[in-house]
Design an enzyme around this catalytic site. Sequence first.
Site, PDB file in Angstrom:
ATOM      1  N   HIS A  58     -19.352  -4.158  38.355  1.00  0.00           N
ATOM      2  CA  HIS A  58     -20.484  -3.235  38.325  1.00  0.00           C
ATOM      3  C   HIS A  58     -21.447  -3.571  37.196  1.00  0.00           C
ATOM      4  O   HIS A  58     -22.671  -3.523  37.369  1.00  0.00           O
ATOM      5  CB  HIS A  58     -19.972  -1.809  38.166  1.00  0.00           C
ATOM      6  CG  HIS A  58     -21.056  -0.779  38.124  1.00  0.00           C
ATOM      7  ND1 HIS A  58     -21.639  -0.263  39.259  1.00  0.00           N
ATOM      8  CD2 HIS A  58     -21.684  -0.177  37.081  1.00  0.00           C
ATOM      9  CE1 HIS A  58     -22.563   0.617  38.932  1.00  0.00           C
ATOM     10  NE2 HIS A  58     -22.617   0.680  37.618  1.00  0.00           N
ATOM     11  N   TYR A  61     -22.150  -8.204  37.172  1.00  0.00           N
ATOM     12  CA  TYR A  61     -22.672  -8.929  38.341  1.00  0.00           C
ATOM     13  C   TYR A  61     -22.094 -10.353  38.382  1.00  0.00           C
ATOM     14  O   TYR A  61     -22.775 -11.302  38.762  1.00  0.00           O
ATOM     15  CB  TYR A  61     -24.204  -8.992  38.306  1.00  0.00           C
ATOM     16  CG  TYR A  61     -24.902  -7.678  38.566  1.00  0.00           C
ATOM     17  CD1 TYR A  61     -25.900  -7.581  39.522  1.00  0.00           C
ATOM     18  CD2 TYR A  61     -24.573  -6.534  37.871  1.00  0.00           C
ATOM     19  CE1 TYR A  61     -26.551  -6.377  39.764  1.00  0.00           C
ATOM     20  CE2 TYR A  61     -25.197  -5.330  38.105  1.00  0.00           C
ATOM     21  CZ  TYR A  61     -26.193  -5.251  39.053  1.00  0.00           C
ATOM     22  OH  TYR A  61     -26.815  -4.059  39.291  1.00  0.00           O
ATOM     23  N   HIS A 104     -23.888   4.806  44.040  1.00  0.00           N
ATOM     24  CA  HIS A 104     -22.760   5.599  43.534  1.00  0.00           C
ATOM     25  C   HIS A 104     -21.775   5.789  44.673  1.00  0.00           C
ATOM     26  O   HIS A 104     -21.366   6.906  44.998  1.00  0.00           O
ATOM     27  CB  HIS A 104     -23.242   6.930  42.959  1.00  0.00           C
ATOM     28  CG  HIS A 104     -22.880   7.110  41.516  1.00  0.00           C
ATOM     29  ND1 HIS A 104     -22.426   8.281  40.974  1.00  0.00           N
ATOM     30  CD2 HIS A 104     -22.865   6.223  40.486  1.00  0.00           C
ATOM     31  CE1 HIS A 104     -22.183   8.135  39.685  1.00  0.00           C
ATOM     32  NE2 HIS A 104     -22.447   6.882  39.359  1.00  0.00           N
ATOM     33  N   ASN A 105     -21.411   4.662  45.282  1.00  0.00           N
ATOM     34  CA  ASN A 105     -20.596   4.685  46.490  1.00  0.00           C
ATOM     35  C   ASN A 105     -19.167   5.149  46.232  1.00  0.00           C
ATOM     36  O   ASN A 105     -18.679   6.100  46.865  1.00  0.00           O
ATOM     37  CB  ASN A 105     -20.565   3.289  47.114  1.00  0.00           C
ATOM     38  CG  ASN A 105     -21.948   2.755  47.421  1.00  0.00           C
ATOM     39  OD1 ASN A 105     -22.904   3.509  47.571  1.00  0.00           O
ATOM     40  ND2 ASN A 105     -22.070   1.442  47.510  1.00  0.00           N
ATOM     41  N   ARG A 125     -32.401   8.659  34.595  1.00  0.00           N
ATOM     42  CA  ARG A 125     -32.406   8.136  33.221  1.00  0.00           C
ATOM     43  C   ARG A 125     -32.893   6.692  33.181  1.00  0.00           C
ATOM     44  O   ARG A 125     -33.554   6.280  32.225  1.00  0.00           O
ATOM     45  CB  ARG A 125     -31.016   8.274  32.594  1.00  0.00           C
ATOM     46  CG  ARG A 125     -30.630   9.710  32.311  1.00  0.00           C
ATOM     47  CD  ARG A 125     -29.418   9.818  31.411  1.00  0.00           C
ATOM     48  NE  ARG A 125     -28.235   9.208  32.006  1.00  0.00           N
ATOM     49  CZ  ARG A 125     -27.457   9.785  32.928  1.00  0.00           C
ATOM     50  NH1 ARG A 125     -27.759  10.998  33.365  1.00  0.00           N
ATOM     51  NH2 ARG A 125     -26.394   9.167  33.404  1.00  0.00           N
ATOM     52  N   ASP A 126     -32.560   5.908  34.214  1.00  0.00           N
ATOM     53  CA  ASP A 126     -33.080   4.536  34.271  1.00  0.00           C
ATOM     54  C   ASP A 126     -34.600   4.527  34.234  1.00  0.00           C
ATOM     55  O   ASP A 126     -35.206   3.601  33.666  1.00  0.00           O
ATOM     56  CB  ASP A 126     -32.605   3.846  35.549  1.00  0.00           C
ATOM     57  CG  ASP A 126     -31.148   3.424  35.485  1.00  0.00           C
ATOM     58  OD1 ASP A 126     -30.648   3.192  34.375  1.00  0.00           O
ATOM     59  OD2 ASP A 126     -30.511   3.339  36.545  1.00  0.00           O
ATOM     60  N   GLU A 324     -18.030   7.759  30.429  1.00  0.00           N
ATOM     61  CA  GLU A 324     -19.305   7.739  31.149  1.00  0.00           C
ATOM     62  C   GLU A 324     -19.858   9.156  31.331  1.00  0.00           C
ATOM     63  O   GLU A 324     -20.533   9.453  32.316  1.00  0.00           O
ATOM     64  CB  GLU A 324     -19.130   7.026  32.492  1.00  0.00           C
ATOM     65  CG  GLU A 324     -18.762   5.559  32.316  1.00  0.00           C
ATOM     66  CD  GLU A 324     -18.474   4.823  33.609  1.00  0.00           C
ATOM     67  OE1 GLU A 324     -18.796   5.373  34.688  1.00  0.00           O
ATOM     68  OE2 GLU A 324     -17.918   3.714  33.555  1.00  0.00           O
ATOM     69  N   GLN A 326     -22.204  12.129  31.320  1.00  0.00           N
ATOM     70  CA  GLN A 326     -23.605  12.023  31.730  1.00  0.00           C
ATOM     71  C   GLN A 326     -24.569  12.643  30.718  1.00  0.00           C
ATOM     72  O   GLN A 326     -24.165  13.223  29.722  1.00  0.00           O
ATOM     73  CB  GLN A 326     -23.778  12.698  33.090  1.00  0.00           C
ATOM     74  CG  GLN A 326     -22.991  12.023  34.200  1.00  0.00           C
ATOM     75  CD  GLN A 326     -23.547  10.673  34.552  1.00  0.00           C
ATOM     76  OE1 GLN A 326     -24.579  10.547  35.202  1.00  0.00           O
ATOM     77  NE2 GLN A 326     -22.874   9.610  34.123  1.00  0.00           N
ATOM     78  N   GLY A 549     -32.808  -4.295  41.110  1.00  0.00           N
ATOM     79  CA  GLY A 549     -31.850  -4.003  42.165  1.00  0.00           C
ATOM     80  C   GLY A 549     -30.475  -3.704  41.626  1.00  0.00           C
ATOM     81  O   GLY A 549     -30.262  -3.547  40.419  1.00  0.00           O
ATOM     82  N   SER A 552     -23.462  -3.655  44.816  1.00  0.00           N
ATOM     83  CA  SER A 552     -22.243  -2.854  44.928  1.00  0.00           C
ATOM     84  C   SER A 552     -21.253  -3.623  45.801  1.00  0.00           C
ATOM     85  O   SER A 552     -21.467  -3.779  47.006  1.00  0.00           O
ATOM     86  CB  SER A 552     -22.547  -1.489  45.550  1.00  0.00           C
ATOM     87  OG  SER A 552     -21.340  -0.772  45.781  1.00  0.00           O
TER      88      SER A 552
END
Length: 751
Positions: A58, A61, A104-105, A125-126, A324, A326, A549, A552
């Site tokens: 994740h 890459y 977020h699969n 947030r991105d 993680e 949030q 991009g 996933s």
Amino acid sequence: MTTWNRVVGAAGYRGDVGEELHRALGLTDDEAAAIERILGRAPNHLELAMYAVMWSEHCSYKSSRLHLRRLPTEGPHVLVGPGENAGVIDAGDGVAVALRIESHNHPSAVEPYQGAATGVGGILRDIFTMGARPIAVMDPLRFGPLDDARSRWIFEGVVSGISGYGNSVGVPTVGGEVVFDECYADNPLVNVLCLGVMPKDRLVLGRASGVGNLAVLLGSTTGRDGIGGVSVLASAGFGDAVADADKRPSVQVGDPFEEKRLIEACLELLDAGLVVGIQDLGGAGLTCATSETASRGGVGMDVWVSAVPQREPGMEPFEVMTSESQERMLAIVTPEALDAVLATCRRWEVRASVVGRVTEDGGRLRIFDRPDGDRLADVPAASLHEDAPLYDRPIARPAWQDELLAASPASLPAPVDAGDDLLAMLVDASWVYSQYDHQLFLNTVEAPGADAAVLRLKAPGLPGRSTKGLALSTDGNARWCALDPRRGTAMAVAESALNVACAGARPVALVNCLNFGNPEHPEVMWQLSEAIDGMAEACLALDLPVIGGNVSLYNESRGRDIDPTPVVGVLGLIDRLERKPPTVAMVPGGRLVMLGATVPELGGSLWALRAHGHRGGTLPPLDLAFHARLLDLVRALVTDGLAAGIHDVSEGGVGVALAEMALRSQVGFRASGIDGHAELFAESPSRVVVCAVGDAADEVVRRAGEAGVPASLLGEAGGDRLIVDGLVDVSLADATAAWRNAIPKALAPSR
């Protein structure tokens, strides 16, 4: 406590099944050896946990970076391309637009509501990390069939999570897709796209600089939710429900009201010039934010775990560094600006704590218990981020591919009544988007349900008001890509570009979310590589840069990979938004003109699947040079007001396109000259249906001829029936009922 948490937290752990600690954390033997070479010693447990999350699929890459390099990423409008938190383009008039898509699969399969909700929170947030105000969200979604109880549970939970978070935080959800297919039964795809706007000079990047500057953690407290999420969830497939339930604590928990305060505080800090760099805390948490900002800036950083506000007692350093949780951001600020930063955060009721300091120190990320306390970890920051493993995994064309292509649907029997087959393909997604507030900010010109969402382009803080608009579309088709990943992906890019052209926009940028199976399967890597090449070919031909991009992988369950599902989002720019663009509609008396030519090929079509459960065949050809001409023609027709209604032809062919135009406007039609069900339901690309009134239809045909685009008169809008001579004759009322009740009826067993 999750398995991942138990593993890292146990001193001297060697594994309950003989595994070494690194394997239990998802690292290979070679990766563990590489870490030892980097450090010149064996890593301690905290360091190993940090590498495990940062070298996960994740975050790193590692299976896809080699292939992603083939995508075109530059263009005259591009301000920021791939590699930052979001891509950014120059929209003119002093306005910049930020765009990002994420997945977020896996979290959504384990805990649908929070998985989807935190997917929205993360993508927001991105966007505001770049200095942009988020103004719109889109959600391309994939689920298993709704006759399956678990798929219904996931579907309802995901939609509720998106609406619960998006509506509460105050960002409209303006469009997306929803697809139901057996291959997603245990592995849904929850992709979320966000768009934001800002004054061009407010653009900020996620990098640290200035030795002695302070790392300030903003937002929520840090808890044990989401620990190891990128390793436990995003880099592995799914098994049985009992094992998956053990992963639930690895799913983050969101608080949209905290996020709203965080948005406003961060944008005010950026407006005031109080922030040198800023980064959100998403996957891999504080480890990711500190290592990425330090390595991008070419500096080191010291972090003090005891200074991190914690919501649970007794948290271990590895928990603090990999949580993680949030609604958190890491800001780099000068010591002189600290008091002003803290004052701004107090005004917005946002926590702000100094948790570290930028150092020279050879680009090393050092973790301490407290300032001048015990050193808990010491690693090169770039080794976590830029120097992560890069794999050239084996690629093999699937052995079954030729058999799949040879299974032509031409041998399938023609429908006894094509009208029944047409009704079976109609699905009104309003059950989904009626739960979303799509008019927040009052920017939305075209609401969900059209080919593309349309927004007014306004940037707060700029004098005057832009007359420009933005169009946005998300598209993907796994049926096409299962047959031919390269052409299927190119067709998805072409479709998305055509959708924004139908809104009168010029396509200017693309983002992608590449959803694939297990990369350790050579067949999956072949699908991924082919899809990337197809995307590159289409983007080059259409002059469409890829500005960002997400990949996933490990989307598999019970040993079965999902069908390759590349999803693209295309941003279009409307130079002058002087009127509401035409939508998917008909007007009584309007003449129906189809632009483009039909190839009567049913390979990969929705009709073949819905009517016969058939997935084989070959895809129709795609002429990208012709498609580029069609985009220019369609945009000009819309801009000049010649189209009273317009719709691209894609899933379900011209039959579904005509029906959707009729249903959205509650106006019937009569069409002729369609030769059989293959022409009615074929999904050949580069086609548009235009509804034009009076002499405008003749002008549409004339301009099409000048552009070298075939144009044919299909018929006329009006009446209360949907008629295709010799094929379809159904009442508008019956079609409306089938369309509107498709999802509610499928959900009925859960009531």
